[in-house]
Design an enzyme around this catalytic site. Sequence first.
Site, PDB file in Angstrom:
ATOM      1  N   CYS A   1       0.873  -1.179   0.000  1.00 36.63           N
ATOM      2  CA  CYS A   1       0.000   0.000   0.000  1.00 36.63           C
ATOM      3  C   CYS A   1       0.902   1.219   0.000  1.00 36.63           C
ATOM      4  CB  CYS A   1      -0.972  -0.022   1.175  1.00 36.63           C
ATOM      5  SG  CYS A   1      -0.180  -0.100   2.796  1.00 36.63           S
TER       6      CYS A   1
ATOM      7  N   ARG B   1      -2.187  -0.817   5.556  1.00 38.40           N
ATOM      8  CA  ARG B   1      -3.397  -1.315   4.902  1.00 38.40           C
ATOM      9  C   ARG B   1      -3.116  -2.668   4.245  1.00 38.40           C
ATOM     10  NH1 ARG B   1      -4.926   3.763   1.243  1.00 38.40           N
ATOM     11  NH2 ARG B   1      -2.697   4.155   1.492  1.00 38.40           N
TER      12      ARG B   1
END
Lengths: 100, 281
Positions: free
Chosen positions: B233, B238
């Site tokens: 990410c 994430r």
Amino acid sequence: MSGCGAPDQSVVLEGVDTTTETVLSGKVFAEGAPVGGAYVRLLDSTGEFTAEVVSSPEGDFRFYAAPGDWTIRALHRSGNGQALVSAQGPGVHAVEVAVA
Amino acid sequence: MSRENVLVSAAWSEENLEAPGVVFVEVDEDTTAYEGGHIPGAVRIDWKTELQDQVRRDFVDRAGFEALLSAKGISNDDTVILYGGNNNWFAAYAYWYFKLYGHDAVKLLDGGRKKWELDGRPLDKDVVERAATSYSAKDQDLSIRAFRDEVVAAIGTKNLVDVRSPDEFSGKLLAPAHLPQEQAQRGGHIPSAINVPWSKAANEDGTFRSDEELKAIYGDAGLDGSKNTIAYCRIGERSSHTWFALHELLGHEDVKNYDGSWTEYGSLVGVPVELGSGKEG
């Protein structure tokens, strides 16, 4: 564009150029009173998740978005709710979301 | 891999707040969240100041992790239940990090802080003190961590899953729309990567989607189940969430998290970068 869809100009945002930024700014209400701690989700015109913030103790939230049609969905332990906002250009677009 | 081995529900957690050998740990980027109220008995780990080396761009080393967990009062025999804000982004990052240093008994609280709050479960501001332990970590398990050369070599051969938002993937933005734009020198994505935003794996209350839904989401996006996978990410948090979905929930065997992620890749000299949605041709 003007009229009822015009951005609320009363909100002062320090350090943000509201002539270029599209700001979606508002409050979450429950039973008529602002509520903090609501999870406020910004969904695009297809319903896809874009961002999430938590409302302040005064119920306030804000997103930096792009012009377009958005759904603002709020989740709170007292209930959920959502509102549509059509941001036709830069500026501050005010929105209120009631949860029940 | 079964869900019960890696996830616990909010209901189970509330019933086990005082269970011996179970330690709840809140992991956040915004550490004021914990001060405003935390799960009773939970200790806090600060993602930025406690899990990252404060000089080099890297994790705390093995000795640093041992010192951190010892000071938090976590022992090798404890089952650690991680939770946090931002739909468990940083809790998932910490989960991956605990696995990296060989702590097997670790689980995520499904839905994290959001689900807990939406359920109206108790939070308090009590100061939590646990007696120090003498924690012993293992060497990093590099079968779950990808570095940049490996990522460049994976272009066109492994599954590369970019879990950022479509605007970050296409190169319009360098960070999620509600965060400061920082660090990477170039926008775009790693060529051949598919874009499956992390949020696809989560329900609106922050819990993970069902295995059937997850299989459909990654399958429809073009993830090839016969290949190894690297997720990335912007800074690796994430993608820890997606690593968890692929490796821990769906049981894909070879899945790595590229923690250098776009802030590293997008600043490298000479590597290929692709712009746009990646769907044009």
